[in-house]
Write an enzyme that holds these catalytic residues in place. Structure first.
Site, mmCIF file in Angstrom:
data_model
loop_
_atom_site.group_PDB
_atom_site.id
_atom_site.type_symbol
_atom_site.label_atom_id
_atom_site.label_comp_id
_atom_site.label_asym_id
_atom_site.label_seq_id
_atom_site.Cartn_x
_atom_site.Cartn_y
_atom_site.Cartn_z
ATOM 1 N N SER A 1 44.683 49.374 30.508
ATOM 2 C CA SER A 1 44.199 48.370 31.454
ATOM 3 C C SER A 1 45.383 47.796 32.211
ATOM 4 O O SER A 1 46.523 48.184 31.995
ATOM 5 C CB SER A 1 43.485 47.251 30.697
ATOM 6 O OG SER A 1 44.450 46.475 30.011
ATOM 7 N N LYS A 2 45.076 46.851 33.084
ATOM 8 C CA LYS A 2 46.105 46.241 33.932
ATOM 9 C C LYS A 2 47.298 45.726 33.126
ATOM 10 O O LYS A 2 48.419 45.723 33.605
ATOM 11 C CB LYS A 2 45.495 45.073 34.720
ATOM 12 C CG LYS A 2 44.597 45.538 35.841
ATOM 13 C CD LYS A 2 44.657 44.566 37.022
ATOM 14 C CE LYS A 2 43.719 44.978 38.139
ATOM 15 N NZ LYS A 2 42.312 44.673 37.822
ATOM 16 N N ARG A 3 47.009 45.288 31.892
ATOM 17 C CA ARG A 3 48.098 44.785 31.061
ATOM 18 C C ARG A 3 49.199 45.830 30.868
ATOM 19 O O ARG A 3 50.336 45.494 30.567
ATOM 20 C CB ARG A 3 47.580 44.395 29.667
ATOM 21 C CG ARG A 3 46.744 43.129 29.633
ATOM 22 C CD ARG A 3 46.388 42.767 28.206
ATOM 23 N NE ARG A 3 45.680 43.848 27.525
ATOM 24 C CZ ARG A 3 46.199 44.609 26.584
ATOM 25 N NH1 ARG A 3 47.421 44.418 26.164
ATOM 26 N NH2 ARG A 3 45.476 45.577 26.044
#
Ligand code: GLU
Length: 472
Positions: free
Chosen positions: A242-244
Site C-alpha cells: 500500500s501507499k505506506r
C-alpha cells in the site's frame, strides 16, 4: 476462443497489483491467440473520474499492454436495466424498501448477538401488488438478488484450486442502488457474459464476490466462465502493498523514469516463474507471451522488492535496450531538467560510456549533469581542497596542453594527465581530483576521463578558467 479482460475502476491511479493482474490477463490471452478486452468499471458515479481513466489507459499503453476491445460501463446502463427487469420478472430479484435506518438497526442487532450480518430478507415477503403500490407511491428502493437458501457454491479456481462458499455467509445482496445505479457484482456478470469472457483473471480480494456472481450467471442461464484469482502482493514487511510502502502506482514509476519493459518483466515475476527455468529473471514480452500459463502462477502471496525492480530497470538500460532507445527515452528527462542537450549524436556518445551508471532515467539526470551543464556551484570546502593541491599549476598546465593535444579519447586524456603528473611531479590522484572538482563541482560521479574526452573543448575551458579566476 480465449477471451480475457482487465476491468479497472477509474477511482484512482493504476496500482502495481492491478497492473500485474492486467499483465497476467493479457499474457494469457496472447499466449492462447485469444482476445484481451479493456473494460472501465465506472458505475460508481461518486468515485469515478475521467482523469483517472485517462491515466490508467496511459499507464497500460506505456507498459505495452494493448487491448482488442474497449468498453465503458457507464455507456451500458440500458443493457443492465433490461437484465434487472428480467431478474425481477422471473422472481430472481425483488425491490427492497428498507430504509438506511432500518438496515442499520438490523446490523446493530446482529452485532449485539455477535453474529455476522446479513439482510433479513424482510422485503422478500412483499407481494408483487404491494411492491408495485409502494413503487408507484414514490418510495425509494433498491433491488436485491434473491439468494437461494443454504446453497454451497463451489468452483474450481485455476490458481487457488477448489473453493467452496456457503451462501449463508452473505444473504440477499443489492444489485441496484436506490439512485438506480447497478452494483459491481451484477454488472460484472452481465458484461463478462455478453463479452464472452472465457477466463476471469483478477485479484483474490474478489473471491468472496465470486459465488454471488455465479448465482447470477445461473439465474440468467449464462455459461459460467473459468476463474483465476491472483494472490496479493505484499510489501517487504509482509503486509498488503500500500501507499505506506512508497510508490505503488504505475504512474509513479513512469514519472520516475523506470524502464517500462523492466516493470512489466518484474511484475510478471511476482507470482510467476518459467516452469523449466525458475531462476531466470529477464524476459522480453514476446518470451513471456510464449511461456505464460495460469497454471504456473503461484498461489501464495509475492513480495514486492523495490531494489530488485530498480536493479532490473538498470539491466534494461545497460544490456537490453538499444542505445538509440536509451537516448530517446532519457531525452525528455534531460530536457525537463533544463539541460541544453544539443544534438543526439553527442548524447549517444555520452550514453555509450555512462549507461551503466544509472538505473532509472531520473537518476540519469543527476549522473549526466556534468556533460550538459557548465554553470554550477563549487562548494566552499571543495574550493579549499583545490587551493591545497597545487591546483593552480595543474589547471594552468592542463589548459595549456589541452589546446595543443585536443584529447578526444579516454586514452588520450590519460596520456595528457600523465604528462602533467611528470612535469609537475604530483600524484595521479591530485591531477584527477583537481580536474574533477573543477569540471563537475563534486568529488565523485561519472568517469572524469570520459567526461574530458567527450565534453566540448569550450565547456572544459570555460569551467577551468572560472575556477582559476576564483582562486587567484
Ligand atoms: N472493477 C473491479 C476492480 O477494479 C474489477 C474486478 C473484476 O475483475 O471483476 O477491482
Amino acid at each position: 476462443m480465449v477471451r480475457t479482460r482487465f476491468a479497472p475502476s477509474p477511482t484512482g491511479f493504476l496500482h502495481l497489483g492491478n497492473a500485474r493482474t492486467a499483465i497476467f490477463s493479457y499474457l494469457f490471452a496472447r499466449h492462447h491467440g485469444g482476445k484481451f478486452i479493456l473494460r472501465v468499471e465506472d458505475t460508481d458515479r461518486e468515485r469515478s473520474r475521467l482523469e483517472y481513466e485517462e491515466e490508467i489507459l496511459k499507464d497500460l499503453r506505456w507498459l505495452g499492454i494493448e487491448w482488442d476491445e474497449f468498453y465503458r460501463q457507464s455507456d451500458r446502463f440500458e443493457i443492465y436495466r433490461s437484465y434487472v427487469e428480467k431478474l425481477l420478472q422471473e422472481g430472481h430479484a425483488y425491490p427492497c424498501f428498507c430504509t438506511q435506518e432500518e438496515l442499520q438497526r438490523e446490523r446493530e442487532e446482529a452485532q449485539k448477538r455477535g453474529v455476522a450480518y446479513r439482510y433479513s430478507g424482510r422485503c422478500r415477503a412483499l407481494s408483487p401488488q404491494e411492491a408495485r403500490k409502494m413503487m408507484e407511491g414514490g418510495k425509494s428502493y433498491t433491488v436485491r438478488f434473491k439468494v437461494p437458501d443454504g446453497r454451497n457454491v463451489v468452483f474450481e479456481d485455476l490458481v487457488k484450486g477448489y473453493i467452496s462458499i456457503n451462501v449463508d455467509d452473505f444473504g440477499d445482496f443489492v444489485i441496484v442502488r436506490s439512485d438506480g445505479s447497478p452494483t459491481y457484482n451484477f454488472v460484472v456478470v452481465i458484461d463478462d457474459a455478453l463479452m464472452e469472457i472465457s477466463h476471469v483473471v483478477r485479484g483474490e480480494d474478489h473471491i468472496p464476490n465470486t459465488p454471488k456472481q455465479i448465482l447470477i450467471y445461473e439465474a440468467l442461464g449464462f455459461e459460467v466462465p473459468k476463474f483465476a484469482h491472483l494472490p496479493v502482493i505484499l510489501g517487504e514487511d509482509r503486509s498488503k502493498l500500500s501507499k505506506r510502502h512508497g510508490g505503488v502506482s504505475v504512474k509513479a514509476y513512469r514519472e520516475e523514469g523506470y524502464v517500462s519493459e523492466a516493470l512489466f518483466n518484474y511484475l510478471c515475476l511476482l507470482g510467476w516463474s518459467a516452469p523449466d527455468d525458475p531462476d531466470r529473471e529477464i524476459f522480453s514480452k514476446e518470451e513471456l507471451i510464449e511461456l505464460f500459463e495460469l497454471k504456473d502462477v503461484n498461489s501464495s502471496p509475492a513480495v514486492f522488492n523495490r531494489d530488485k525492480l530498480r536493479w532490473m530497470s538498470g539491466v534494461y538500460i545497460r544490456e537490453v535496450l538499444p542505445l538509440e532507445e536509451v537516448a530517446s527515452r532519457v531525452l525528455p528527462f534531460l530536457k525537463d531538467a533544463g539541460y541544453d542537450v544539443g544534438d543526439t549524436e553527442y548524447l549517444k556518445r555520452v550514453l555509450e560510456h555512462t549507461r551503466d551508471s544509472f538505473d532509472t532515467f531520473s537518476e540519469a539526470v543527476d549522473r549526466l549533469r556534468p556533460f550538459f551543464v557548465d554553470e554550477f556551484e563549487i562548494p566552499q570546502e571543495l574550493m579549499g581542497l583545490l587551493e591545497d593541491m597545487r591546483s593552480l599549476e595543474v589547471l594552468n598546465l592542463f589548459l595549456e596542453k589541452l589546446k595543443e593535444s585536443k584529447p578526444s579519447s579516454v586514452e588520450e586524456v590519460k596520456r595528457l594527465a600523465r604528462t602533467i603528473q611528470k612535469e609537475l611531479k604530483v600524484k595521479p590522484k591530485e591531477v584527477w581530483h583537481t580536474l574533477r572538482i573543477a569540471l563537475t563541482g563534486a568529488l565523485e560521479g561519472v568517469g572524469i576521463d570520459i567526461l574530458i574526452a567527450l565534453l566540448p573543448q569550450e565547456s572544459i575551458e570555460f569551467r577551468i578558467k572560472r575556477v582559476l579566476d576564483r582562486v587567484s
